[in-house]
Design an enzyme around this catalytic site. Structure first.
Site, mmCIF file in Angstrom:
data_model
loop_
_atom_site.group_PDB
_atom_site.id
_atom_site.type_symbol
_atom_site.label_atom_id
_atom_site.label_comp_id
_atom_site.label_asym_id
_atom_site.label_seq_id
_atom_site.Cartn_x
_atom_site.Cartn_y
_atom_site.Cartn_z
ATOM 1 C CB VAL A 125 -18.056 -23.168 -9.337
ATOM 2 C CG1 VAL A 125 -17.221 -24.451 -9.267
ATOM 3 C CG2 VAL A 125 -17.406 -22.192 -10.305
ATOM 4 C CB VAL A 128 -21.848 -26.088 -12.709
ATOM 5 C CG1 VAL A 128 -21.308 -26.936 -13.864
ATOM 6 C CG2 VAL A 128 -22.585 -24.876 -13.264
ATOM 7 C CE1 TYR A 129 -18.159 -32.322 -7.493
ATOM 8 C CE2 TYR A 129 -19.698 -31.654 -5.778
ATOM 9 C CZ TYR A 129 -18.749 -32.537 -6.270
ATOM 10 O OH TYR A 129 -18.399 -33.632 -5.538
ATOM 11 C CG LEU A 130 -24.141 -30.118 -5.880
ATOM 12 C CD1 LEU A 130 -25.104 -29.442 -4.924
ATOM 13 C CD2 LEU A 130 -23.658 -31.441 -5.284
#
Length: 217
Positions: A125, A128-130
């Site tokens: 997660v 993917v956020y970055l």
């Protein structure tokens, strides 16, 4: 100024709203949950109920029409899965960009993140956020808007100090949400901050002075 904040009920956004309202700016906050409207009004903002993930570009353009600037401070938040990092942190920011272009809003300030300059390849997660933040930043900086990308360090709820360290080089450190909000408020009235991507962490230089020095380079 007339400023629209996407993610108007977030902690940084609410601090920013209070600062802008106190100096006489009109603030509109985009929120998904109508139950948050009273909080925004108490902060000095005009709540606009709009789900950025579900709304069309035309609907977002209508919500921001007449604004002098938009601030993307929305985020899927802790506890959300990787998919929502893409649909909100990336796609929501890019939808706001398309809406700003459609509505003729020139100024766009992005609240990004340290780490977006070189996101990891993983599918966890946080990776993917970055990746989502990096892709949103890339879309904005390639656009024709008067953009600024602000990448805060690790956020804390410590009281505002009024002093920061601003740098165009990636740097690690903590920073209070209130100081990030104060930095954003200065960005919105500093025309030389257009087309800057910079990092903000706790420091010892007054915010307006630090931004002026960075913008003058």
């Amino acid at each position: 100024m007339d400023i629209v904040i996407a993610g108007g009920h977030g902690k940084v956004a609410r601090h920013l709203t209070a600062l802008l309202a106190a100096r006489g700016d009109r603030v509109r906050g985009l929120i998904r949950n109508p139950d948050h409207a009273a909080d925004l009004r108490a902060d000095g903002s005009e709540p606009v109920v709009l789900d950025l993930e579900q709304a069309s570009v035309d609907e977002v353009a209508g919500a921001i029409a007449g604004a002098d600037a938009v601030v993307f401070a929305a985020g899927a938040g802790p506890g959300s899965g990787a998919q929502r990092k893409l649909t909100l942190d990336r796609d929501g920011a890019i939808k706001l960009l398309s809406a700003a272009q459609s509505a003729g809003v020139e100024r766009y300030v992005m609240v990004s993140s340290i780490g977006a300059e070189a996101p990891p390849d993983g599918d966890d997660v946080f990776s993917v956020y970055l990746q989502a933040k990096a892709q949103a930043d890339a879309a904005l900086t390639a656009s024709d808007r008067a953009w600024t990308v602000v990448r805060p360090g690790s956020l804390s709820d410590e009281p505002r100090t009024g002093a920061v360290r601003l740098t165009t080089e990636a740097v690690r450190g903590d920073v209070s949400r209130e100081d990030v909000a104060a930095t954003l408020a200065e960005v919105l009235r500093e025309p030389r901050s257009v087309h800057l991507t910079f990092y903000v962490i706790g420091g010892d230089e007054p915010i307006a002075q630090a931004l002026a020095a960075l913008a003058a380079r």
